[in-house]
Design a protein around this motif. Structure first.
Motif, mmCIF file in Angstrom:
data_model
loop_
_atom_site.group_PDB
_atom_site.id
_atom_site.type_symbol
_atom_site.label_atom_id
_atom_site.label_comp_id
_atom_site.label_asym_id
_atom_site.label_seq_id
_atom_site.Cartn_x
_atom_site.Cartn_y
_atom_site.Cartn_z
ATOM 1 N N GLY A 162 0.838 -1.190 0.000
ATOM 2 C CA GLY A 162 0.000 0.000 0.000
ATOM 3 C C GLY A 162 0.871 1.237 0.000
ATOM 4 N N GLN A 163 0.674 2.103 0.989
ATOM 5 C CA GLN A 163 1.474 3.323 1.100
ATOM 6 C C GLN A 163 1.342 3.825 2.527
ATOM 7 O OE1 GLN A 163 2.870 4.370 -1.879
ATOM 8 N NE2 GLN A 163 3.787 6.321 -1.301
ATOM 9 N N ILE A 164 2.458 4.183 3.143
ATOM 10 C CA ILE A 164 2.392 4.607 4.541
ATOM 11 C C ILE A 164 1.655 5.933 4.691
ATOM 12 C CG2 ILE A 164 4.677 5.696 4.564
ATOM 13 C CD1 ILE A 164 2.877 3.772 7.428
ATOM 14 N N THR A 165 1.722 6.826 3.700
ATOM 15 C CA THR A 165 0.797 7.966 3.634
ATOM 16 C C THR A 165 0.279 8.053 2.207
ATOM 17 O OG1 THR A 165 2.440 9.667 3.069
ATOM 18 C CG2 THR A 165 2.083 9.231 5.407
ATOM 19 N N THR A 185 5.925 13.538 8.455
ATOM 20 C CA THR A 185 6.892 12.992 9.411
ATOM 21 C C THR A 185 6.251 12.752 10.763
ATOM 22 O OG1 THR A 185 8.711 14.083 8.272
ATOM 23 C CG2 THR A 185 9.107 13.398 10.534
ATOM 24 N N GLU A 186 5.378 13.653 11.187
ATOM 25 C CA GLU A 186 4.708 13.460 12.480
ATOM 26 C C GLU A 186 3.897 12.169 12.475
ATOM 27 O OE1 GLU A 186 2.581 16.939 13.906
ATOM 28 O OE2 GLU A 186 3.958 18.234 12.782
ATOM 29 N N PHE A 187 3.218 11.914 11.368
ATOM 30 C CA PHE A 187 2.423 10.683 11.277
ATOM 31 C C PHE A 187 3.318 9.455 11.206
ATOM 32 C CE2 PHE A 187 0.443 7.299 8.819
ATOM 33 C CZ PHE A 187 -0.768 7.125 9.475
ATOM 34 N N THR A 188 4.305 9.475 10.331
ATOM 35 C CA THR A 188 5.141 8.276 10.156
ATOM 36 C C THR A 188 5.967 7.997 11.406
ATOM 37 O OG1 THR A 188 6.826 9.588 9.009
ATOM 38 C CG2 THR A 188 5.205 8.451 7.647
ATOM 39 N N ALA A 210 -3.446 8.641 15.930
ATOM 40 C CA ALA A 210 -2.273 9.111 15.194
ATOM 41 C C ALA A 210 -2.463 10.568 14.775
ATOM 42 C CB ALA A 210 -2.035 8.251 13.962
ATOM 43 N N PRO A 211 -1.403 11.371 14.826
ATOM 44 C CA PRO A 211 -1.523 12.765 14.385
ATOM 45 C C PRO A 211 -1.792 12.849 12.885
ATOM 46 C CG PRO A 211 0.787 12.200 14.787
ATOM 47 C CD PRO A 211 -0.036 11.042 15.279
#
Length: 261
Positions: A162-165, A185-188, A210-211
């Motif tokens: 998939g995709q991390i974002t 970056t905050e999310f990952t 999660a942010p």
């Protein structure tokens, strides 16, 4: 046989195999670092069904499920053999746990063949696909992974793609890597920290905890495969992280390996 790790791959844009500015070599290096599987069971963000379905194709076609890209991309074929026995075994395991699973022919969508082309360019590892359920939550996909755990002791690698974002609405295709939205970056970072801590409850509740979760994933089909890979992992898994960068301002690519401790 040694229990195989499970993987989550950020497959990026369909142009990944032909775009030299994208992180192609890292997929080859990842392939060299993990044990070679007898077969792969792939859960891609690009095959969604209401209930689980497993592909029993002997020779799955290469599906070019996109439009508007260079002709060169449509000429790529990835002739990996199918793994119908793996598909039927997965359907059997899921059915035994109250998750009826159809078996049907299905080709390899770009979420499957793009990363596999880079990891196994000789197309010599059999692949079966298992659909995701976009209308169901991370907990469902985590449970799917848990049920499929026995396959990893049988030489089958469970791979989520998939995709991390994944927020295409906010993507800027003229952006440079240094133009990445700081919210990415905050999310990952949050996601990776929770994975490293094996904080399953928080991860399954990522949309609340999660942010910037809704910004990173307006819909979560591109993240659902990570929960299947996480579910398939050992309870004491060792996390491997391959950060590939952020592209088009909001599209981060990170690969995870859930290895044996």
């Amino acid at each position: 046989m040694t229990r195989l790790p499970s993987l989550f791959l950020s497959h990026g844009a369909p142009t990944l195999p032909i775009d030299p500015s994208m992180p192609r070599e890292q997929f080859a290096s990842l392939s060299a670092e993990v044990p070679r599987p007898k077969a792969i069971l792939m859960l891609s963000a690009h095959w969604g069904t209401l209930q689980p379905a497993a592909s029993t194709s002997d020779a799955p076609e290469t599906i070019h499920d996109f439009y508007g890209f260079p002709r060169e991309l449509y000429e790529i074929q990835y002739p990996a053999p199918g793994a119908p026995d793996v598909a039927r075994r997965a359907a059997e395991l899921l059915g035994e746990q109250g998750m009826p699973t159809a078996t049907q022919p299905h080709g390899l969508d770009h979420g499957a063949w793009v990363p596999m082309l880079l990891m196994f360019p000789d197309a010599d590892v059999p692949i079966a696909q298992l659909s995701i359920q976009p209308r169901l939550d991370p907990a469902h996909h985590f449970r799917v992974g848990r049920v499929l755990r026995p396959l990893q002791a049988e030489g089958v690698m469970i791979v989520g793609s998939g995709q991390i974002t994944h927020n295409l609405r906010e993507a800027d295709f003229s952006a440079r890597p240094e133009d990445a939205d700081p919210r990415v970056t905050e999310f990952t970072d949050w996601f990776e920290t929770r994975l490293a801590a094996r904080d399953i409850d928080a991860l399954l509740d990522y949309r609340r905890q999660a942010p910037h979760a809704a910004f990173m994933h307006p819909t979560d089909e591109h993240l659902l495969p990570v929960f299947a890979a996480l579910g398939a992992a050992a309870d004491d898994y060792k996390l491997g992280v391959q950060s590939l960068g952020t592209f088009q301002r909001s599209l981060a690519m990170t690969n995870y390996v859930f290895g044996n401790a």
